[in-house]
Design an enzyme around this catalytic site. Structure first.
Site: not given
Length: 359
Positions: A70, A73, A132, A172, A183, A185, A187
């Site tokens: 990933c 991470c 994660h 999303n 992971h 997250h 944007q």
């Protein structure tokens, strides 16, 4: 909060947001990275009067790597990721495969009635936690407040970039939504134009103000609080409700009680009050069918340079799951005509969500 700015091997900016002032952020990215791609091109659609970004380089972006590869991470002694540090609280960095950027190329006329211009702007990735296997719903209140600090910081910074007209923070979640990294997250897009949905909402707000003299968003909030039937959760500073004309099977809008244009304008008290309410709504979504609910979580902020007095910061959260094992697909009516048909009565969705909200 400690804010540390550094750079990745290809020149992209990376910013650590830490709760502790003694966090060491001296780790260096030593990866041999390819040069950064040039900015996308914007093509104008004369039939809808909208700008479409064409970003061919995004075809090569990382897609669903295994957990031990990933890129979000922390780095280890044997594997370098997008984050050079061995651990972190919250991290923001420029997207390696951006839809908009300031790295301009050359742009040619494509003929027809379309117009072409550079996709000026910026795209950033926000890592909510270094864990994660976690999710936003499992973040502590303090961690959510730190994420909000990062959102507010980036909203203010990106709004100051010449050519940026709107800043959009979003998450999303779920393979059904189309994520490419699992992971936790989100944007941030700094657009070179005001987005179509924002134009529609602000146009409606302007007409509402001309007719009745009030703010449309504030009046919608007041109406939902008065009706009560679609309110999912509330505290002294925020209310979460299912809109009366929800497009999606499970859709929740979260409004602060005070009109502010963007995340940067929220007070410390408002940021603190948002955290427990929002995570309780996310957990309610996950509790609906006993599986992690796919969703899009979208902050609607006022444009940078126009109609800020009409705007009203709010979050729109929605899922495409309508029942166990069933998804709401955007088929003919929605995709071709933009005419939504919802399979779930909004009042019933609100009742089901209320039954799952933490008490």
């Amino acid at each position: 909060m400690k804010r540390t700015i550094t750079h990745l091997a290809d020149g992209r900016e990376l910013i650590y947001f830490d709760r502790s002032d003694d966090a060491d952020r001296g780790a260096i990215d030593r990866r041999p990275l390819d040069p950064r791609p040039v900015a996308s091109e914007l093509r104008y659609d004369p039939l809808t009067e909208e700008w479409i970004a064409v970003a061919g380089h995004r075809q090569t972006r990382t897609f669903m790597p295994p957990a031990d590869e990933c890129p979000l991470c922390p780095s280890t002694d044997t594997r370098a990721s997008e984050i050079p540090a061995r651990d972190y609280d919250v991290v923001v960095f420029e997207n390696r495969f951006p839809s908009f950027s300031m790295n301009l190329g050359t742009y040619q006329d494509v003929g027809g009635l379309s117009e072409v211009r550079p996709g000026v702007g910026r795209c950033e990735v926000v890592c909510f936690t270094s864990e994660h296997s976690s999710s936003f719903s499992r973040l502590s209140d303090a961690q959510v407040e730190l994420v909000m600090e990062a959102w507010a910081d980036r909203t203010a910074e990106l709004s100051a970039i010449d050519g940026v007209e709107q800043v959009f923070c979003f998450e999303n979640r779920g393979e059904e939504i189309g994520i490419t990294l699992t992971h936790p997250h989100g944007q941030i897009y700094a657009y070179p134009y005001v987005t179509p949905r924002t134009k529609l909402q602000l146009g409606a707000a302007a007409r509402h103000a001309a007719r009745q003299g009030g703010n449309l968003f504030a009046d919608v909030l007041a109406g939902e609080r008065a009706a009560g039937t679609r309110v999912v959760a509330a505290n002294e500073l925020w209310t979460a409700f299912v809109p009366a004309a929800a497009r999606w099977p499970f859709e929740v809008h979260v409004y602060p009680h005070r009109q502010v244009p963007d995340l940067a304008a929220l007070s410390e008290e408002e940021r603190a009050a948002f955290a427990p309410l929002y995570t309780s709504v996310l957990r309610a979504l996950d509790g609906m069918f006993g599986v992690a609910m796919p969703y899009v979580s979208a902050w609607h902020q006022a444009p940078v340079r126009q109609d800020r007095e009409l705007g009203y910061l709010h979050l729109e959260l929605f899922s495409i799951r309508r029942a166990p094992g069933k998804l709401k697909y955007l088929a003919g009516s929605e995709s071709a005509m933009g005419a939504f048909v919802n399979d779930v009565l909004p009042e019933e969705a609100a009742r089901l969500l209320r039954s799952q909200v933490d008490h």
